[in-house]
Design a protein around this motif. Sequence first.
Motif, mmCIF file in Angstrom:
data_model
loop_
_atom_site.group_PDB
_atom_site.id
_atom_site.type_symbol
_atom_site.label_atom_id
_atom_site.label_comp_id
_atom_site.label_asym_id
_atom_site.label_seq_id
_atom_site.Cartn_x
_atom_site.Cartn_y
_atom_site.Cartn_z
ATOM 1 N N SER A 112 0.810 -1.204 0.000
ATOM 2 C CA SER A 112 0.000 0.000 0.000
ATOM 3 C C SER A 112 0.853 1.268 0.000
ATOM 4 O O SER A 112 1.877 1.344 0.695
ATOM 5 N N SER A 114 0.151 5.862 -0.441
ATOM 6 C CA SER A 114 -0.870 6.904 -0.551
ATOM 7 C C SER A 114 -0.316 8.044 -1.383
ATOM 8 O O SER A 114 0.893 8.306 -1.388
ATOM 9 N N LYS A 120 -4.852 9.528 -0.691
ATOM 10 C CA LYS A 120 -5.686 8.416 -1.116
ATOM 11 C C LYS A 120 -4.806 7.184 -1.277
ATOM 12 O O LYS A 120 -3.696 7.277 -1.806
ATOM 13 N N LYS A 121 -5.305 6.039 -0.818
ATOM 14 C CA LYS A 121 -4.500 4.813 -0.829
ATOM 15 C C LYS A 121 -4.608 4.071 -2.161
ATOM 16 O O LYS A 121 -5.655 4.040 -2.796
ATOM 17 N N PHE A 122 -3.475 3.444 -2.521
ATOM 18 C CA PHE A 122 -3.406 2.610 -3.714
ATOM 19 C C PHE A 122 -2.550 1.394 -3.407
ATOM 20 O O PHE A 122 -1.660 1.437 -2.558
ATOM 21 N N CYS A 144 -10.334 0.007 -16.330
ATOM 22 C CA CYS A 144 -9.766 0.140 -14.986
ATOM 23 C C CYS A 144 -10.807 -0.122 -13.886
ATOM 24 O O CYS A 144 -10.541 0.150 -12.711
ATOM 25 N N HIS A 147 -10.252 -0.851 -9.941
ATOM 26 C CA HIS A 147 -9.002 -0.279 -9.454
ATOM 27 C C HIS A 147 -9.245 1.124 -8.894
ATOM 28 O O HIS A 147 -10.127 1.844 -9.360
ATOM 29 N N ALA A 148 -8.444 1.497 -7.918
ATOM 30 C CA ALA A 148 -8.507 2.857 -7.396
ATOM 31 C C ALA A 148 -7.837 3.798 -8.391
ATOM 32 O O ALA A 148 -6.710 3.556 -8.825
ATOM 33 N N TYR A 150 -6.294 7.497 -9.539
ATOM 34 C CA TYR A 150 -5.684 8.722 -9.019
ATOM 35 C C TYR A 150 -6.184 9.898 -9.847
ATOM 36 O O TYR A 150 -5.962 9.958 -11.063
ATOM 37 N N ASP A 214 -3.169 -1.634 -8.134
ATOM 38 C CA ASP A 214 -3.653 -0.556 -8.995
ATOM 39 C C ASP A 214 -2.583 -0.105 -9.976
ATOM 40 O O ASP A 214 -2.905 0.328 -11.088
#
Length: 425
Positions: A112, A114, A120-122, A144, A147-148, A150, A214
């Motif tokens: 992890s 950020s 924000k975490k990825f 995508c 997926h988180a 950005y 991600d």
Amino acid sequence: MKLFVLLVSFTHTLPLLAMSVSFQGSPQSRRGLPIPIHKRGTLNAHGSVSPHFLQTNIQQSVDKFRDGFSAYERNTGERHPLDWLPEPDLQEKRDMGSIPLAPADQQLWYGSISVGTPAKKFLVDFDTGSSDLFLPGPRCEETCSGHAAYDPSESYSASNTGRTFFLKFGDGSTATVEGYTDVVSIAGLSAKGQVVGVASEYSTGFSISKFTPDGLLGLGFQSVSKYNATPFFINLISQGIVSNPVFGVRLANEGSELFLGGTNGELYQGDFTYTPVTKEGYWQVTLDGIMLDGREVVSVTQAIIDTGSTLILGPAEVVEAIYGRIPGAIPSLDPNGIKSGLYTVPCNFDMTIALQFGKRAFPITPSIFNLGPVHGQPNRCYGGMASQSKIARFWILGDTFLQNVYTAFDFGRKSVGFASLVEPS
């Protein structure tokens, strides 16, 4: 918890020979932090290893280094000495490059991070075989999904660099990547002004069911950066965020860890054997030999230490000769009946393969070299060493080797250290 770390000097240099250095008893860096990392398994639903997974991993590794060599030439004006294939189509004047991300069934070491303010975490793949940070952007929707993303517009610390890059996936699809700078943090260690590549599209092979992270965060040197940007950990060093320019890696089925700002002394024992980086860019070092049951089968050569590769990869004729000394080993054929570069061995394989740095040999545990059974052949297993026709000047040392050692990557000394793992209690 008592930790030990490496204390290093930016101005200290090593001799050209590998050396053993004891760091037992060194004080802990007050900012050295462990980051748990995880991996996806290599076995499929049938409990066997997919040759497609292994072959794809090999091709991704080759593509990654090919593209990195192209970036090295653009960034430095010199061709990398290990480069085996010129790529005229990649020599356009605009900024471009390929950041290979793992396809279906890939084995990854991810954790992890950020990005942005607010953070924000990825999840990202931590890769010592590359140097850039790459994430999906807000315009990457269908491919995508899951997926988180950005979104720079949601971070008041983000800034557009005005640079555009070209992203090429392994399946031939392409995407435009915009460059931004932002705050990037891992376990509370924050680098300001970190370049982040923001993609507008993913290959369909990177659906969330096939690709857990991600994006990707590279831990190599700037000279192989597709953005020609300062990599994350080097930014931590230059900004004074870590007191030791070292990160340590322990890869295992359980308890894997990336340690930033030193090494975790609870995970290794005895001395480190350090060997100098012979060409900055990748973590490229001199491999002094490969031994099979105590007999040398490979002499001095160059090797790249790569957490982003699953196998040990080497020149075809040399790998073939090594397997020729293993009773019962046979080459694996692709669906067209052509040698794939993979080999299978009896599942009760118990010979000792060891890699030598300096005068010290690091053995590969047979159970780690044995990747798992061939589908429908419970007594035959895939071996953890393979060949690729385009690799003729060096070896790639991936997961099959790295699971047997604790590895320290030292930017201060420009060297890589290996230590024995603590025996399980």
